[in-house]
Design an enzyme around this catalytic site. Sequence first.
Site, PDB file in Angstrom:
ATOM      1  N   CYS A  72       0.857  -1.194   0.000  1.00  0.00           N
ATOM      2  CA  CYS A  72       0.000   0.000   0.000  1.00  0.00           C
ATOM      3  C   CYS A  72       0.890   1.241   0.000  1.00  0.00           C
ATOM      4  CB  CYS A  72      -0.894  -0.024   1.235  1.00  0.00           C
ATOM      5  SG  CYS A  72      -1.669   1.550   1.621  1.00  0.00           S
ATOM      6  N   GLU A  73       0.677   2.126  -0.958  1.00  0.00           N
ATOM      7  CA  GLU A  73       1.542   3.305  -1.050  1.00  0.00           C
ATOM      8  C   GLU A  73       1.273   4.326   0.056  1.00  0.00           C
ATOM      9  OE1 GLU A  73      -0.521   6.342  -4.220  1.00  0.00           O
ATOM     10  OE2 GLU A  73       0.752   4.764  -5.017  1.00  0.00           O
ATOM     11  N   HIS A  74       0.185   4.184   0.776  1.00  0.00           N
ATOM     12  CA  HIS A  74      -0.120   5.144   1.835  1.00  0.00           C
ATOM     13  C   HIS A  74       0.512   4.783   3.175  1.00  0.00           C
ATOM     14  CE1 HIS A  74      -3.794   5.720  -0.855  1.00  0.00           C
ATOM     15  NE2 HIS A  74      -2.939   6.680  -1.108  1.00  0.00           N
ATOM     16  N   HIS A  75       0.714   3.477   3.428  1.00  0.00           N
ATOM     17  CA  HIS A  75       1.246   3.045   4.727  1.00  0.00           C
ATOM     18  C   HIS A  75       2.455   2.124   4.599  1.00  0.00           C
ATOM     19  CE1 HIS A  75      -3.083   3.902   5.354  1.00  0.00           C
ATOM     20  NE2 HIS A  75      -2.596   4.575   6.377  1.00  0.00           N
ATOM     21  N   GLN A 113      -4.831  -0.381  -5.068  1.00  0.00           N
ATOM     22  CA  GLN A 113      -5.431  -1.488  -5.809  1.00  0.00           C
ATOM     23  C   GLN A 113      -6.134  -1.014  -7.076  1.00  0.00           C
ATOM     24  OE1 GLN A 113      -7.494  -4.370  -3.393  1.00  0.00           O
ATOM     25  NE2 GLN A 113      -8.831  -4.969  -5.076  1.00  0.00           N
ATOM     26  N   HIS A 141      -6.163  -5.949   2.721  1.00  0.00           N
ATOM     27  CA  HIS A 141      -5.227  -4.848   2.974  1.00  0.00           C
ATOM     28  C   HIS A 141      -4.894  -4.784   4.458  1.00  0.00           C
ATOM     29  CE1 HIS A 141      -5.496  -2.761  -0.992  1.00  0.00           C
ATOM     30  NE2 HIS A 141      -6.537  -3.593  -1.070  1.00  0.00           N
ATOM     31  N   CYS A 143      -3.354  -2.546   5.909  1.00  0.00           N
ATOM     32  CA  CYS A 143      -3.558  -1.184   6.411  1.00  0.00           C
ATOM     33  C   CYS A 143      -4.989  -1.009   6.933  1.00  0.00           C
ATOM     34  CB  CYS A 143      -3.227  -0.140   5.345  1.00  0.00           C
ATOM     35  SG  CYS A 143      -4.190  -0.269   3.838  1.00  0.00           S
TER      36      CYS A 143
END
Length: 183
Positions: A72-75, A113, A141, A143
């Site tokens: 996940c690019e956010h976490h 995704q 996910h 996250c």
Amino acid sequence: MDLAEAEQAAERFLTALGIDTEDESLRETPRRMAHAYAEMLSPRPFELTTFPNDEGYDELVLVRAIPLRSICEHHLLPFTGHAHVGYLPGKRIVGLSKLARIVEHFACRPQVQERLTRQVAGWLHDQLDPEGVGVVIEADHTCMTLRGVQAPGSRTFTSTLLGTLRDDAQARAEFFALTGRPK
């Protein structure tokens, strides 16, 4: 990739979180972290193998349950699941193993995704010039399951349909039926 710098950064990161990296059981953790992320973010090279569609095959070709893992690019936490990739051939057909390679190629980078689903479909559409392409990804996910909302068991589904699989209701229904996803 600079693994030595990644290892130093991992050690600084862990120390900043109050983790004693001098502890015997954690001493190698920064190195292992650097190598683990390097492995997860490095796709294996591949060449797209296509063949003439000499027989004029014009029905759906679908590979279900291609395992996938991404970050996940956010976490920077992993998400894992399966991709279902199909296409309606045009003048060429693809080596089936390449469908899994394409999923892996785009999954080996920080991702969301939705983009991953679109990238796989778009790449196939551009490279193969088929009558239609469909991609469904279902993933868990971490996250969402390990932090934040903490919703274990939740799964995220995304789909991208191009060409005939988007425009023709019967082809669309067949694709979703074969992937096991409701239309």
